[in-house]
Write a protein that holds these residues in place. Structure first.
Motif, short mmCIF file in Angstrom:
data_model
loop_
_atom_site.label_atom_id
_atom_site.label_comp_id
_atom_site.label_asym_id
_atom_site.label_seq_id
_atom_site.Cartn_x
_atom_site.Cartn_y
_atom_site.Cartn_z
N ASP A 44 0.82 -1.21 0.00
CA ASP A 44 0.00 0.00 0.00
C ASP A 44 0.86 1.26 0.00
O ASP A 44 0.46 2.29 -0.56
CB ASP A 44 -0.93 0.00 1.21
CG ASP A 44 -2.03 -1.04 1.11
OD1 ASP A 44 -2.28 -1.50 -0.03
OD2 ASP A 44 -2.62 -1.39 2.15
N PHE A 45 2.03 1.20 0.62
CA PHE A 45 2.92 2.36 0.63
C PHE A 45 3.51 2.64 -0.75
O PHE A 45 4.02 3.73 -1.00
CB PHE A 45 4.05 2.16 1.65
CG PHE A 45 3.65 2.40 3.07
CD1 PHE A 45 3.54 3.67 3.57
CD2 PHE A 45 3.34 1.32 3.90
CE1 PHE A 45 3.15 3.90 4.88
CE2 PHE A 45 2.96 1.53 5.21
CZ PHE A 45 2.86 2.83 5.71
N LEU A 46 3.42 1.68 -1.65
CA LEU A 46 3.95 1.83 -3.01
C LEU A 46 2.85 2.17 -4.01
O LEU A 46 3.04 2.02 -5.22
CB LEU A 46 4.64 0.53 -3.44
CG LEU A 46 5.78 0.03 -2.55
CD1 LEU A 46 6.24 -1.35 -3.03
CD2 LEU A 46 6.94 1.01 -2.55
N HIS A 47 1.72 2.65 -3.52
CA HIS A 47 0.52 2.80 -4.38
C HIS A 47 0.75 3.67 -5.60
O HIS A 47 0.08 3.50 -6.63
CB HIS A 47 -0.64 3.36 -3.56
CG HIS A 47 -0.40 4.75 -3.05
ND1 HIS A 47 -0.76 5.86 -3.76
CD2 HIS A 47 0.18 5.18 -1.90
CE1 HIS A 47 -0.43 6.94 -3.07
NE2 HIS A 47 0.14 6.56 -1.94
N ASP A 48 1.70 4.64 -5.55
CA ASP A 48 1.92 5.53 -6.69
C ASP A 48 3.22 5.23 -7.42
O ASP A 48 3.69 6.05 -8.22
CB ASP A 48 1.90 6.99 -6.23
CG ASP A 48 2.94 7.27 -5.16
OD1 ASP A 48 3.55 6.31 -4.67
OD2 ASP A 48 3.13 8.46 -4.81
N ASP A 49 3.82 4.09 -7.16
CA ASP A 49 5.09 3.70 -7.80
C ASP A 49 4.82 2.44 -8.63
O ASP A 49 4.94 1.31 -8.15
CB ASP A 49 6.15 3.43 -6.74
CG ASP A 49 7.54 3.19 -7.34
OD1 ASP A 49 7.61 2.88 -8.54
OD2 ASP A 49 8.53 3.30 -6.60
N LEU A 67 0.03 -10.52 -5.84
CA LEU A 67 -0.55 -10.11 -7.12
C LEU A 67 -1.87 -9.36 -6.97
O LEU A 67 -2.06 -8.31 -7.59
CB LEU A 67 -0.72 -11.33 -8.02
CG LEU A 67 -1.14 -11.04 -9.47
CD1 LEU A 67 -0.13 -10.15 -10.16
CD2 LEU A 67 -1.30 -12.36 -10.23
N PRO A 68 -2.83 -9.82 -6.15
CA PRO A 68 -4.09 -9.06 -6.02
C PRO A 68 -3.88 -7.64 -5.51
O PRO A 68 -4.50 -6.69 -6.02
CB PRO A 68 -4.90 -9.91 -5.04
CG PRO A 68 -4.33 -11.28 -5.15
CD PRO A 68 -2.87 -11.09 -5.39
N ALA A 69 -3.00 -7.47 -4.51
CA ALA A 69 -2.79 -6.13 -3.94
C ALA A 69 -2.11 -5.21 -4.95
O ALA A 69 -2.46 -4.03 -5.06
CB ALA A 69 -1.96 -6.23 -2.67
N THR A 70 -1.12 -5.74 -5.68
CA THR A 70 -0.43 -4.89 -6.65
C THR A 70 -1.34 -4.55 -7.83
O THR A 70 -1.33 -3.41 -8.31
CB THR A 70 0.83 -5.60 -7.17
OG1 THR A 70 0.47 -6.89 -7.70
CG2 THR A 70 1.84 -5.78 -6.04
N ARG A 71 -2.12 -5.49 -8.29
CA ARG A 71 -3.07 -5.21 -9.37
C ARG A 71 -4.07 -4.11 -8.97
O ARG A 71 -4.40 -3.24 -9.77
CB ARG A 71 -3.84 -6.48 -9.75
CG ARG A 71 -3.12 -7.38 -10.71
CD ARG A 71 -4.00 -8.55 -11.10
NE ARG A 71 -3.45 -9.31 -12.21
CZ ARG A 71 -4.03 -10.37 -12.75
NH1 ARG A 71 -5.17 -10.82 -12.25
NH2 ARG A 71 -3.46 -10.98 -13.77
N PHE A 72 -4.50 -4.16 -7.74
CA PHE A 72 -5.46 -3.16 -7.26
C PHE A 72 -4.90 -1.75 -7.44
O PHE A 72 -5.59 -0.85 -7.92
CB PHE A 72 -5.79 -3.43 -5.79
CG PHE A 72 -6.65 -2.36 -5.16
CD1 PHE A 72 -8.02 -2.37 -5.34
CD2 PHE A 72 -6.08 -1.36 -4.40
CE1 PHE A 72 -8.81 -1.39 -4.76
CE2 PHE A 72 -6.86 -0.37 -3.82
CZ PHE A 72 -8.23 -0.38 -4.00
#
Length: 429
Positions: free
Chosen positions: A15-20, A35-40
């Motif tokens: 979540d801390f990488l949401h804009d990277d 994978l699910p969290a990064t895809r989101f």
């Protein structure tokens, strides 16, 4: 990924990488669990640079990805389509006037749709069918766009009625923004008319019409004949929103800085024939626009953006709009008891540049301060921002001193508002 690390903690780190995007992609490749969290995060906010043809390779590539991965499209909440500018003077045309591009079928959960730097030669009302076809769309933004008929366009402009659609449910659109760029008066009028049609009225709580301040030149364009000034066309829309409207930014034309429309009587008829409001007082039109705001009693933020074009020999008052705004704010009872922020931005036209003395209207700012210093009338007002953008050209040392003196006068006039606890920001450049 180590098995002793809880998935919840790993997802918290993601979540801390949401804009990277690059780091998110690396996480997705490193662990199937993530994978699910990064895809989101990767797919939640899409920014796609495209040319405007529906068959552009980037659009086609996006469609192929969505067709092959049914789980991705529902993740998309915000989509920004950014035109690839081939030159500074040429903007890509938007060629999906009927709203039939297959792309729109892919986003059932889309909340925000933005168009950046496009040219809409057939008008902005063509975007309404697209916006209303997206079942959950809440925000439509048109940024840094141009909308005017081609110079050699010989047929009548497309009717706004072509954009009226039958809806199964009331539209959910809550925020409409048309900012930057230039939009012809006729297209602004058409969009206003479309929004007033039965079944097409959106429950807007935020409206940004600052683009109007960039559109003064369209009074001279015969192919853009219109019945009203933008202030007249949009006053009924603003009034119809009533207590739904919370945030409003109005763009004003420099033509409304003249006390009356007598200024146009000496111009060739081919110039002022672009609108039929010549017989009316332009200041009265502006007062009617402000008066429509009285219906918006829950307004929390109000912005005024004005671009003034001085004309030699005419009754030019660059801050007449501030005087009339102060009259509105002084009316009893205060029309906006929930107003928390007021911003005013003014700039002159480039040719000719105004004399600095004409900008020193201390009476306008004193009157505005008198209206806002009454805490009984505006109990929750927190911020007042005033910006005067006088010129982008390099000025002499003497002129810079005059600008500093002008800023000092404005600060002195508005100091009364600061004394009651309002944050006052004044800038003159």
């Amino acid at each position: 990924m180590p098995s002793n690390l809880p998935v919840e903690l790993a997802e918290c780190a993601v979540d801390f990488l949401h804009d990277d995007v690059h780091s998110l992609a690396a996480c997705a490749l490193a662990s199937r669990t993530l994978l699910p969290a990064t895809r989101f995060h990767i797919w939640r906010d899409l920014n796609v640079p495209v040319q405007t043809q529906p068959q552009h390779p980037r659009i086609q590539g996006l469609l192929e990805i969505l067709d092959g991965n049914a789980d991705l499209a529902p993740l998309v909440r915000s989509l920004t389509l950014r035109a690839v500018l081939s030159s500074r003077l040429h903007r890509e045309r938007w060629d999906d006037g009927a709203g039939t591009m297959r792309l729109w079928e892919k986003f059932p959960n889309l909340r925000v749709l933005k168009f950046v730097s496009f040219h809409f030669p057939m008008g902005l009302h063509q975007l309404l069918p697209v916006a209303y076809s997206l079942p959950n769309l809440e925000e439509l933004a048109v940024l840094d766009a141009h909308a005017l008929l081609p110079r050699l366009y010989s047929r009548p402009r497309p009717s706004y009625r072509e954009s009226i659609v039958a809806l199964d449910a009331p539209p959910k659109l809550q925020r409409l923004s048309i900012a930057g760029g230039s939009v012809s008066w006729s297209f602004m009028e058409d969009l206003a008319k479309a929004l007033l049609e039965p079944g097409m009225r959106a429950p807007l709580d935020a409206l940004d019409l600052s683009c109007i301040a960039n559109s003064a030149e369209f009074m001279y364009v015969v192919r853009d004949h219109t019945e009203t000034l933008p202030s007249q066309a949009w006053a009924p829309v603003v009034a119809s929103l009533g207590q739904m409207l919370r945030q409003c930014t109005l763009g004003l034309l420099g033509d409304e800085c003249y006390r009356t429309s007598s200024a146009f009587s000496s111009l060739p008829r081919r110039w002022y024939g672009a609108h039929k409001a010549v017989g009316h007082s332009l200041a009265e039109n502006l007062a009617n626009l402000y008066d429509s705001l009285k219906q918006c009693t829950r307004l929390e933020s109000l912005g005024i953006v004005c671009c003034a074009y001085p004309a030699e020999g005419f009754d030019y008052r660059p801050f007449l709009f501030v005087h009339i705004l102060a009259d509105l704010l002084l009316s009893s009872p205060g029309p906006f008891p929930q107003l928390a922020a007021l911003s005013i931005s003014w700039r002159p036209g480039e040719d000719p540049e105004p004399e600095l003395e004409s900008c020193a209207d201390s009476a306008a700012w004193t009157k505005l301060a008198h209206a806002l210093e009454n805490r009984a009338r505006y109990p929750v007002l927190q911020r007042l921002a005033v910006a005067l953008h006088l010129s982008a050209h390099t000025r002499s040392a003497e002129e810079r001193e005059e600008i500093a003196s002008l800023e000092s006068v404005m600060r002195s006039c508005l100091a009364r508002v600061a004394l009651v606890g309002v944050q006052v920001e004044v800038s003159v450049d």
